[in-house]
Design a protein around this motif. Sequence first.
Motif, short mmCIF file in Angstrom:
data_model
loop_
_atom_site.label_atom_id
_atom_site.label_comp_id
_atom_site.label_asym_id
_atom_site.label_seq_id
_atom_site.Cartn_x
_atom_site.Cartn_y
_atom_site.Cartn_z
N PRO A 1 0.81 -1.23 0.00
CA PRO A 1 0.00 0.00 0.00
C PRO A 1 0.84 1.28 0.00
O PRO A 1 0.33 2.35 -0.30
N GLU A 2 2.12 1.17 0.30
CA GLU A 2 3.00 2.34 0.29
C GLU A 2 3.72 2.53 -1.05
O GLU A 2 4.59 3.38 -1.17
N VAL A 3 3.36 1.73 -2.05
CA VAL A 3 3.91 1.87 -3.40
C VAL A 3 2.75 2.18 -4.34
O VAL A 3 1.72 1.50 -4.30
N GLU A 4 2.91 3.23 -5.12
CA GLU A 4 1.86 3.63 -6.06
C GLU A 4 2.40 3.59 -7.48
O GLU A 4 3.50 4.07 -7.75
N ILE A 5 1.60 3.05 -8.38
CA ILE A 5 1.92 3.03 -9.80
C ILE A 5 0.93 3.97 -10.49
O ILE A 5 -0.28 3.77 -10.41
N TRP A 6 1.47 4.99 -11.13
CA TRP A 6 0.66 5.95 -11.88
C TRP A 6 0.97 5.79 -13.36
O TRP A 6 2.14 5.70 -13.74
N VAL A 7 -0.08 5.75 -14.17
CA VAL A 7 0.11 5.58 -15.61
C VAL A 7 -0.49 6.79 -16.32
O VAL A 7 -1.64 7.17 -16.07
N LEU A 8 0.31 7.36 -17.19
CA LEU A 8 -0.15 8.44 -18.07
C LEU A 8 -0.65 7.79 -19.35
O LEU A 8 0.06 6.98 -19.95
N TYR A 9 -1.87 8.13 -19.73
CA TYR A 9 -2.46 7.65 -20.97
C TYR A 9 -2.52 8.80 -21.97
O TYR A 9 -2.85 9.92 -21.60
N GLY A 10 -2.21 8.49 -23.20
CA GLY A 10 -2.31 9.47 -24.28
C GLY A 10 -3.12 8.85 -25.40
O GLY A 10 -2.76 7.79 -25.91
N GLY A 11 -4.24 9.48 -25.74
CA GLY A 11 -5.08 8.92 -26.78
C GLY A 11 -5.62 7.55 -26.42
O GLY A 11 -5.84 6.71 -27.30
N GLY A 12 -5.82 7.28 -25.13
CA GLY A 12 -6.39 6.02 -24.68
C GLY A 12 -5.40 4.89 -24.47
O GLY A 12 -5.78 3.80 -24.06
N GLN A 13 -4.12 5.11 -24.76
CA GLN A 13 -3.14 4.04 -24.57
C GLN A 13 -2.06 4.47 -23.58
O GLN A 13 -1.81 5.67 -23.42
N PRO A 14 -1.43 3.50 -22.90
CA PRO A 14 -0.38 3.87 -21.95
C PRO A 14 0.74 4.65 -22.65
O PRO A 14 1.21 4.25 -23.72
N ALA A 15 1.12 5.76 -22.03
CA ALA A 15 2.18 6.61 -22.58
C ALA A 15 3.38 6.69 -21.64
O ALA A 15 4.49 6.95 -22.09
N GLY A 16 3.17 6.48 -20.35
CA GLY A 16 4.27 6.59 -19.39
C GLY A 16 3.86 6.07 -18.04
O GLY A 16 2.69 5.78 -17.78
N MET A 17 4.86 5.95 -17.17
CA MET A 17 4.64 5.40 -15.84
C MET A 17 5.51 6.12 -14.83
O MET A 17 6.64 6.50 -15.13
N ALA A 18 4.97 6.26 -13.63
CA ALA A 18 5.75 6.74 -12.48
C ALA A 18 5.45 5.80 -11.32
O ALA A 18 4.29 5.58 -10.98
#
Length: 189
Positions: A77-94
């Motif tokens: 629970p102390e680790v978060e995965i954030w995904v940036l989507y561009g045009g509906g598809q994965p574009a990046g991750m943090a």
Amino acid sequence: MAATPTVEATITFLEMREAPLRFPPAPSGGPGLALLKVEDPSVAFYRFLYNTIGGSWYWFERRLLPDQSIAEIIGNPEVEIWVLYGGGQPAGMAELDFRWLARDGRADLSYFGLLPTFVGAGLGPYLLGAALKRLWSREPTRVTVNTSTLDHPRALPLYQRLGFVPVRREGRRFDDPYATGIMDGPAPP
């Protein structure tokens, strides 16, 4: 028997002691953007992001881990995965890691990057700014990240432009993960 080829890298460890005063805005134009926290990330989706983003930059450490170890990391629970989507598809991750927050006040940007088709589209500063905003929302005493000479050449300047300061560097040599079969395809130049 021939020796396994090796790769050398310089790792730069950086930290930030204060939140930036401003965060980069989302770029205008281009595909519609959405930044979403992944709830209960699956190992398969995480490996897709990690392997696709890191395939050009020698990200291999997590490829060595069994699925159970990955599940324990990303399921914490102390680790978060954030995904940036561009045009509906994965574009990046943090990948944001708050596991050290209670112990030493530190929050870590463990992994950050864009999928190859989105590199150069101006999304990096926005994604990094959004990650930093979330990291600082938990009120750490410092935020850390590291990068290497094998990462994208604009990674270190971007981190520094947003306020990270190098605190140490160290050289590393490791077996070439392309030569050992840990990573697929041709090795990056």
